[in-house]
Design an enzyme around this catalytic site. Structure first.
Site, short mmCIF file in Angstrom:
data_model
loop_
_atom_site.label_atom_id
_atom_site.label_comp_id
_atom_site.label_asym_id
_atom_site.label_seq_id
_atom_site.Cartn_x
_atom_site.Cartn_y
_atom_site.Cartn_z
N GLY A 27 -41.64 -95.31 -58.32
CA GLY A 27 -41.71 -95.61 -59.75
C GLY A 27 -40.45 -95.20 -60.50
O GLY A 27 -40.20 -95.64 -61.61
N ARG A 28 -39.72 -94.29 -59.89
CA ARG A 28 -38.46 -93.88 -60.53
C ARG A 28 -37.40 -93.57 -59.49
O ARG A 28 -36.39 -92.94 -59.79
CB ARG A 28 -38.68 -92.69 -61.43
CG ARG A 28 -39.30 -91.51 -60.72
CD ARG A 28 -39.18 -90.30 -61.58
NE ARG A 28 -40.07 -89.25 -61.11
CZ ARG A 28 -40.15 -88.09 -61.70
NH1 ARG A 28 -39.41 -87.85 -62.75
NH2 ARG A 28 -40.95 -87.16 -61.25
N LYS B 99 -33.11 -90.66 -57.92
CA LYS B 99 -34.41 -90.35 -58.52
C LYS B 99 -34.21 -90.18 -60.02
O LYS B 99 -33.42 -89.33 -60.45
CB LYS B 99 -34.98 -89.06 -57.91
CG LYS B 99 -36.38 -88.71 -58.41
CD LYS B 99 -36.95 -87.58 -57.59
CE LYS B 99 -38.32 -87.16 -58.08
NZ LYS B 99 -38.86 -86.05 -57.28
N ASP C 2 -41.73 -94.04 -67.40
CA ASP C 2 -40.42 -94.54 -67.84
C ASP C 2 -39.36 -94.65 -66.75
O ASP C 2 -38.24 -95.08 -67.03
CB ASP C 2 -39.90 -93.66 -68.98
CG ASP C 2 -39.77 -92.20 -68.56
OD1 ASP C 2 -39.99 -91.90 -67.37
OD2 ASP C 2 -39.46 -91.36 -69.42
N GLY C 3 -39.69 -94.21 -65.56
CA GLY C 3 -38.70 -94.31 -64.48
C GLY C 3 -37.61 -93.25 -64.55
O GLY C 3 -36.65 -93.28 -63.79
N ASP D 205 -48.66 -89.60 -50.45
CA ASP D 205 -47.42 -90.31 -50.79
C ASP D 205 -46.23 -89.36 -50.81
O ASP D 205 -45.09 -89.79 -50.95
CB ASP D 205 -47.55 -91.01 -52.15
CG ASP D 205 -47.94 -90.05 -53.26
OD1 ASP D 205 -49.00 -89.41 -53.13
OD2 ASP D 205 -47.20 -89.93 -54.24
P1 AMP Z 1 -45.19 -87.81 -57.77
O1 AMP Z 1 -46.35 -87.05 -58.29
O2 AMP Z 1 -43.86 -87.38 -58.32
O3 AMP Z 1 -45.18 -87.90 -56.28
O4 AMP Z 1 -45.35 -89.28 -58.33
C1 AMP Z 1 -46.45 -90.09 -58.04
C2 AMP Z 1 -46.10 -91.50 -58.34
O5 AMP Z 1 -45.75 -91.64 -59.71
C3 AMP Z 1 -44.93 -92.06 -57.55
O6 AMP Z 1 -45.22 -93.37 -57.29
C4 AMP Z 1 -43.79 -91.92 -58.51
O7 AMP Z 1 -42.75 -92.82 -58.26
C5 AMP Z 1 -44.46 -92.19 -59.85
N1 AMP Z 1 -43.77 -91.54 -60.95
C6 AMP Z 1 -43.70 -90.23 -61.22
N2 AMP Z 1 -42.99 -90.00 -62.32
C7 AMP Z 1 -42.58 -91.20 -62.80
C8 AMP Z 1 -41.81 -91.63 -63.91
N3 AMP Z 1 -41.30 -90.79 -64.79
N4 AMP Z 1 -41.61 -92.97 -64.05
C9 AMP Z 1 -42.13 -93.84 -63.20
N5 AMP Z 1 -42.87 -93.50 -62.14
C10 AMP Z 1 -43.10 -92.19 -61.93
MG MG Z 2 -44.02 -88.57 -54.98
#
Ligand code: AMP
Ligand code: MG
Length: 534
Positions: A108-109, A128, A140-141, A279
């Protein structure tokens, strides 16, 4: 004028050329079917600025030191430009979050720039925080400076501790602000945005296989597995004894082994990942996705750095092995169609549990300097855990202190003991007579045991200091570097980066970084409580 940097690296983007692409070329949020990835360009930012770089990663990728000062370097690694041969894309994956299937997640980012060809193999460069992708869902990525500093420093610290991890090439400020509600309490605030460039031979997660399997996309599932085996486990293909589905079983066995070794290494140094969702589990057994991770200061098996997990403690220090097995079970379910037989996968999951227990005792024995470990030592190890939990005892300092003990040391003198171990204790009022008696009993047994080894104190101590780090990225140290960086002072990041390159060595000039967490940091956000907001 084109920069000399432009053609410096050689790219061979196997993920893009060998796996199926999403046919939709536009970058908007959606469910992506029948594809391993979507092409996605980083979004430009206002004012890229290089904050930190890992020189050995840069050199390994093929850069020279001079390259790092070129404006193009910070442009590329903040998402504001590409080098020749880069093909940016985001990966499609799913995952179980906190035990529940979450469907499609994906990068997502994170945006993969490409696979650089190095003498030690292909390395994927991944930004990232470089802007939205089709997998950004409602977010927001972007990434904030604080979490990016944490990721940058910790990946490098882990590497130098000898623990498998994704690396970090660079940390850049974007010049844009990012709004985050850090404690999910409605107090959203603007923070500086940043981008880390991560580096790994594979960013494939358990969740890549899971999503294909959940969607019953057997062609995608098989292509992901075959791709991973071909590039990351090639020895399995040259083993002629592996016929048909056996290769997938052998692959799963190795994933189990790597995951086991990884988590044992975390336990050895007191690292708590904090979000062991599927994930966030690397198929090659690396530490990946540094979020609300933490290092135990006082040894506490129930400790979790993640405020979202404060109630459930699913991902606390003492449960990481069990959770790794749970995650492997989900991976086994996902790859089951490739094997078509449950029994070998079940056997490997059961083996994980026994391997984990065995490796854990072995690891603990090494922390104690027991060279020839036998099952008879188990009580000594278990009693130590009880002792460390009895009062707030700094794990890292305790084991370094233990290494200084001499076989002939008298342990029946409580005051002497106290003097020796005082630097480990967070609250001296907890050190009562009962505790001191228990400590003396345990130390007597320990010294008796090591005196049976016929190994000099010096040799034992040296061996212990190779597995018990003196310097770890204590949460409050990272937070201090972040606070300074938010004021534009990056010197603390540089200092931590320097001293964490030699975590097992005495570094007298950095002694203060080896001390226990100061009291002001006990309950301070960022120091002991971390949210997923990043
Ligand atoms: P995480 O908890 O960081 O492993 O994130 C879980 C999911 O949310 C993954 O698919 C990430 O890419 C997405 N994600 C986390 N933060 C963001 C962000 N700020 N913008 C877009 N996607 C996000
Ligand atoms: Mg992750």
């Amino acid at each position: 004028m084109t920069s000399s940097l432009q053609h410096k690296l050689t790219f061979d983007n196997r993920f893009v050329t060998q796996l199926t692409a999403d046919l939709e070329p536009e970058n908007f949020v959606r469910q992506v079917f029948d594809a391993a990835y979507s092409l996605a360009m980083p979004t430009p930012t206002a004012a890229p600025q290089l904050v930190a770089v890992s020189y050995d990663v840069a050199i390994a990728c093929g850069f020279d030191c001079d390259d790092l000062a070129q404006p193009l370097f910070s442009k590329v690694f903040s998402g504001n430009g590409l080098l020749d041969g880069m093909t940016p894309y985001a990966m499609c994956y799913g995952g179980h979050q906190f035990g529940h299937w979450a469907g499609q997640l994906g990068d997502g980012r994170a945006i993969n720039l490409g696979e650089v060809v190095t003498p030690t193999g292909h390395q994927t460069l991944q930004l990232k925080g470089a802007g939205p992708t089709p997998y950004s869902r409602t977010a927001d990525g972007r990434a904030v400076l604080r979490s990016s500093v944490r990721e940058f420093l910790c990946s490098e610290a882990m590497f130098h501790l000898g623990i498998p991890t994704t690396r970090a090439l660079s940390l850049c400020l974007t010049g844009d602000e990012v709004v985050r509600d850090m404690f999910y309490d409605g107090r959203a605030a603007a923070e500086p945005g940043a981008v880390v460039c991560r580096v790994s031979s594979s960013f494939m997660r358990f969740g890549n296989f899971q999503l294909a399997a959940k969607r019953q996309d057997m062609a995608l599932l098989k292509s992901l597995a075959d791709f991973t085996i071909k590039h990351d486990f090639p020895h399995l293909l040259s083993d002629s004894t592996l016929i048909g589905p056996d290769v997938y079983i052998a692959w799963f066995k190795e994933v189990c082994q790597r995951t086991c070794e990884l988590v044992i290494a975390w336990q050895r140094v007191g690292f708590v990942h904090g979000v062991m969702n599927t994930d966030n589990m690397s198929i090659i057994g690396e530490t990946i996705d540094y979020g609300p991770y933490g290092w135990v200061d006082n040894f506490d098996l129930g400790w979790t750095p993640n405020t979202t997990d404060a109630q459930g403690k699913r991902y606390c220090f003492g449960r990481q092995g069990e959770i790794a097995q749970w995650n492997l079970f989900q991976l086994a379910n996902a790859i089951y169609p490739l094997v078509d037989e449950a029994e070998p996968l079940e056997a490997l999951l059961a083996e994980f549990a026994t391997d984990y227990q065995q490796q854990w005792t072995h690891m603990m024995a090494s922390k104690l300097g027991l060279v020839q470990y036998s099952a008879a030592d188990l009580p000594l190890i278990e009693q130590l855990e009880t002792l460390l939990m009895a009062i707030e005892t700094d794990m890292t300092i305790f084991f370094r202190t233990l290494a200084t003990l001499k076989q002939q040391q008298p342990v029946d003198e409580p005051q002497q003991l106290l003097q020796c171990f005082t630097p480990c204790y967070y609250n001296l009022e907890q050190v009562d007579e009962l505790y001191l008696t228990q400590l003396a009993q345990w130390l007597t047994a320990y010294l008796e045991r090591i005196s049976t080894q016929n190994i000099s104190d010096e040799r034992r101590s040296a061996a212990m200091n190779k597995v018990n780090p003196k310097y770890v990225l204590r949460n409050y140290l990272a937070q201090q570097a972040i606070t300074a960086a938010e004021q534009g002072d990056f010197s603390e990041i540089a200092t931590l980066q320097t001293l964490l390159q030699f975590p097992y060595d005495e570094q007298p000039e950095f002694e203060r970084y080896a001390q226990k967490r100061p009291d002001w940091a006990r309950d301070k956000p960022g120091c002991s409580m971390l949210s997923c907001s990043s």
